[in-house]
Design an enzyme around this catalytic site. Sequence first.
Site, PDB file in Angstrom:
ATOM      1  N   TYR A 180     -58.048  36.589 -50.043  1.00  0.00           N
ATOM      2  CA  TYR A 180     -58.849  35.408 -50.366  1.00  0.00           C
ATOM      3  C   TYR A 180     -58.733  34.309 -49.323  1.00  0.00           C
ATOM      4  CZ  TYR A 180     -54.304  34.544 -52.584  1.00  0.00           C
ATOM      5  OH  TYR A 180     -52.961  34.441 -52.843  1.00  0.00           O
ATOM      6  N   GLY A 199     -61.748  33.341 -46.782  1.00  0.00           N
ATOM      7  CA  GLY A 199     -62.852  32.446 -47.111  1.00  0.00           C
ATOM      8  C   GLY A 199     -62.453  31.217 -47.901  1.00  0.00           C
ATOM      9  N   HIS A 200     -61.182  31.075 -48.230  1.00  0.00           N
ATOM     10  CA  HIS A 200     -60.733  29.955 -49.093  1.00  0.00           C
ATOM     11  C   HIS A 200     -59.512  29.287 -48.492  1.00  0.00           C
ATOM     12  CE1 HIS A 200     -59.491  27.914 -52.876  1.00  0.00           C
ATOM     13  NE2 HIS A 200     -60.762  28.005 -53.157  1.00  0.00           N
ATOM     14  N   PHE A 201     -59.569  28.545 -47.539  1.00  0.00           N
ATOM     15  CA  PHE A 201     -60.695  28.089 -46.741  1.00  0.00           C
ATOM     16  C   PHE A 201     -60.376  28.370 -45.285  1.00  0.00           C
ATOM     17  CE2 PHE A 201     -60.596  25.363 -50.507  1.00  0.00           C
ATOM     18  CZ  PHE A 201     -61.894  25.490 -50.973  1.00  0.00           C
ATOM     19  N   VAL A 221     -55.890  28.008 -48.905  1.00  0.00           N
ATOM     20  CA  VAL A 221     -55.408  27.530 -50.206  1.00  0.00           C
ATOM     21  C   VAL A 221     -55.592  28.652 -51.224  1.00  0.00           C
ATOM     22  CG1 VAL A 221     -55.778  25.855 -52.069  1.00  0.00           C
ATOM     23  CG2 VAL A 221     -56.042  25.136 -49.683  1.00  0.00           C
TER      24      VAL A 221
END
Length: 154
Positions: free
Chosen positions: A52, A55-57, A62
């Site tokens: 994750y 893309g986060h972020f 995070v």
Amino acid sequence: MSDDAIKLPVDVSCILHLLPHRYPFLLVDRVVELEPHRRIRAIKNVTYNEPYFQGHFPGRPVMPGVLVIEAMAQVGGLLTQLSAPPEAHKEGQLFYLVKVDNARFSRMVGPGDQLDIEVRVKRVIRNMALYDCIGRVDGREVASAEILCAEGRE
């Protein structure tokens, strides 16, 4: 498992027998404390390799709050499973997240953090358990929630 059969820490190979979750959705690495039917403490080691973070972020990784909540629910499932006698375990048994109340995020969780999750049983009603959950990093609270989970019916 009976109380005397549980050897702490409970490692990921045992966790894989108790929970149906697999990569990339298994969010518990180790159980470090257990009071059957009452409370549990478990660890999630957060690394930059988590899928994750792409893309986060980008540039500011995070851990999504929803995954912190999911990790708490998985720890609650481990408390239920580790508290039950082995003969009560059913192949393919699933527990579902039914409700989340009072979710609160006070700090971000990122790569290099060790998310320390404490779950306490608040109430058990038939096939459901209500848990009070707190997540900490370095002893500081990062998230908390009240989570209701229910055993799936065939």
